[in-house]
Design a protein around this motif. Structure first.
Motif, short mmCIF file in Angstrom:
data_model
loop_
_atom_site.label_atom_id
_atom_site.label_comp_id
_atom_site.label_asym_id
_atom_site.label_seq_id
_atom_site.Cartn_x
_atom_site.Cartn_y
_atom_site.Cartn_z
N GLN A 12 0.89 -1.02 -0.02
CA GLN A 12 0.10 -0.10 0.09
C GLN A 12 0.93 1.43 -0.01
O GLN A 12 0.36 2.23 0.14
CB GLN A 12 -1.04 0.16 1.28
CG GLN A 12 -2.00 -1.02 1.13
CD GLN A 12 -2.75 -1.12 2.50
OE1 GLN A 12 -2.98 -0.12 3.23
NE2 GLN A 12 -3.61 -2.25 2.57
N LEU A 13 1.96 1.18 0.16
CA LEU A 13 3.17 2.30 0.05
C LEU A 13 3.07 2.93 -1.34
O LEU A 13 3.19 2.40 -2.30
CB LEU A 13 4.47 2.13 0.36
CG LEU A 13 4.76 1.45 1.83
CD1 LEU A 13 6.20 0.91 1.73
CD2 LEU A 13 4.76 2.76 2.84
N THR A 14 2.83 4.46 -1.30
CA THR A 14 2.69 5.07 -2.76
C THR A 14 4.03 5.16 -3.27
O THR A 14 4.30 4.94 -4.69
CB THR A 14 2.06 6.35 -2.22
OG1 THR A 14 2.82 6.97 -1.26
CG2 THR A 14 0.74 6.42 -2.37
N ASP A 15 5.17 5.08 -2.62
CA ASP A 15 6.51 4.99 -3.18
C ASP A 15 7.33 3.84 -2.50
O ASP A 15 8.17 3.97 -1.74
CB ASP A 15 7.12 6.38 -2.94
CG ASP A 15 8.68 6.16 -3.26
OD1 ASP A 15 9.07 5.45 -4.07
OD2 ASP A 15 9.44 7.30 -2.87
N CYS A 16 6.67 2.66 -2.85
CA CYS A 16 7.23 1.47 -2.29
C CYS A 16 8.73 1.37 -2.38
O CYS A 16 9.77 0.90 -1.42
CB CYS A 16 6.68 0.20 -2.66
SG CYS A 16 7.32 -1.27 -1.72
N GLY A 17 9.49 1.70 -3.68
CA GLY A 17 10.70 1.37 -3.85
C GLY A 17 11.71 2.58 -3.00
O GLY A 17 12.72 2.03 -2.47
N GLY A 18 11.00 3.83 -2.81
CA GLY A 18 11.85 4.80 -2.34
C GLY A 18 11.65 4.41 -0.50
O GLY A 18 12.65 4.49 -0.16
N ALA A 19 10.67 3.97 -0.31
CA ALA A 19 10.42 3.90 1.31
C ALA A 19 11.45 2.61 1.69
O ALA A 19 12.09 2.63 2.72
CB ALA A 19 8.91 3.21 1.59
N LEU A 20 11.48 1.67 0.72
CA LEU A 20 12.44 0.43 1.01
C LEU A 20 13.68 0.91 1.01
O LEU A 20 14.54 0.48 1.90
CB LEU A 20 12.15 -0.58 0.10
CG LEU A 20 10.93 -1.36 0.29
CD1 LEU A 20 10.75 -2.71 -0.83
CD2 LEU A 20 10.64 -2.00 1.57
N LYS A 21 14.13 1.74 0.10
CA LYS A 21 15.65 2.21 0.17
C LYS A 21 16.20 3.04 1.28
O LYS A 21 16.83 2.88 2.08
CB LYS A 21 15.98 3.24 -1.04
CG LYS A 21 17.10 2.74 -2.03
CD LYS A 21 17.13 3.67 -3.05
CE LYS A 21 17.00 2.91 -4.42
NZ LYS A 21 16.65 3.54 -5.78
N ARG A 22 14.92 3.68 1.78
CA ARG A 22 15.08 4.93 3.09
C ARG A 22 15.13 3.96 4.35
O ARG A 22 16.10 3.97 5.00
CB ARG A 22 14.04 5.72 3.19
CG ARG A 22 14.08 6.70 1.93
CD ARG A 22 12.97 7.90 2.35
NE ARG A 22 11.60 7.62 1.89
CZ ARG A 22 11.15 7.75 0.84
NH1 ARG A 22 11.86 7.98 -0.26
NH2 ARG A 22 9.84 7.20 0.58
N ALA A 23 14.31 2.78 4.25
CA ALA A 23 14.37 1.89 5.25
C ALA A 23 15.68 1.23 5.49
O ALA A 23 16.44 0.98 6.69
CB ALA A 23 13.30 0.84 5.20
#
Ligand SMILES: [Zn+2]
Length: 264
Positions: A12-23
């Motif tokens: 459900q993350l709008t920017d899944c790729g970015g969020a995973l990178k930041r995580a």
């Protein structure tokens, strides 16, 4: 030191790729990726296969507010069909999952409080999940908002061995029952400011607590924000302050709890 987000809706993350990178950059090593319905399970399974950092551990289940059953005329029949397809998906994929969930009961909203048919529909769906947890020897991730007592009673009656009452903010007497049964609770960043979360987490021993984000949910604390998996660090920091313990000790403990609970 790495940290594990034990509950995120990465589909459900709008920017899944970015969020995973930041995580990953923030030190999140693992994410338990829960799902809420058939489409969500399919997407979560795909993400778990194609993403490697952080490590994604899928959990498959149908959220109580998405629980559907054979009710009503036409719409009910379509929903019943989807419910069967969701169960078939779970049966085919649970051997690659770390948990069944998210499942449970939700009586928070007026409709479920007033409507017995709605509560029964949720219970029927939850029962299927309880049986699958036993059949596949997997832990359960339980959403119990407003339905804490019924969730505990049904989980105990089904003799499920490992259960996590996620984002627990319910009464302390039911929390005692959860702990007596050997089950776990988790908390998100709301442990920094929400009185029910703080009371529950002050009451539960650290040995039974996991941390999570439930991202992409919005946290309406003093400084509102939309959570993504890296915000599990906020939960860890706030829990450490609440317990008045060294952050490193708390991190060791919540990581050990998560690894043992999910066998990851
Ligand atoms: Zn959730």
């Amino acid at each position: 030191m790495p940290i594990i987000d034990t509950h995120a809706h990465i589909d459900q993350l709008t920017d899944c790729g970015g969020a995973l990178k930041r995580a990953d950059a923030a030190g999140v090593s693992d994410i338990v990726a829960v799902s809420v319905d058939l489409a969500s399970m399919q997407k979560t399974a795909d993400l778990a296969k194609t993403r490697s950092r952080p490590r994604i551990h899928p959990a498959f289940g149908v959220h109580p507010l998405r629980a559907v059953g054979p009710i009503g005329p036409e719409a009910g029949m379509i929903k019943a069909q989807e419910s069967l397809e969701a169960q078939a998906f779970m049966r085919a994929h649970l051997s690659h999952a770390v948990a069944v969930g998210e499942t449970g009961l939700d009586y928070w909203y007026q409709q479920a409080r007033k409507d017995e048919a709605e509560r029964n529909r949720q219970k029927a769906s939850f029962l299927v999940h309880l049986d699958m947890a036993n059949e596949f020897d997997l832990p359960l991730i339980i959403h119990s908002r407003g339905a804490w007592g019924d969730c505990l009673a049904m989980t105990r009656a089904a003799r499920v061995r490992r259960a996590l009452f996620h984002w627990y903010s319910g009464p302390l007497d039911i929390l005692d029952g959860i702990l007596e049964a050997g089950y776990y609770v988790s908390t998100g960043p709301s442990v920094a400011y929400s009185p029910p979360s703080r009371e529950a987490m002050a009451h539960a021993p650290l040995e039974r607590i996991l941390v999570e984000t439930d991202s992409p949910v919005r946290y309406n604390g003093p400084q509102p924000f939309d959570a993504e998996p890296r915000d599990v660090l906020r939960a860890w920091a706030a829990l450490s302050r609440l317990k008045n313990k060294d952050e490193a000790i708390v991190l060791d403990m919540v990581n050990a709890n998560a690894k043992m609970f999910f066998k990851i």
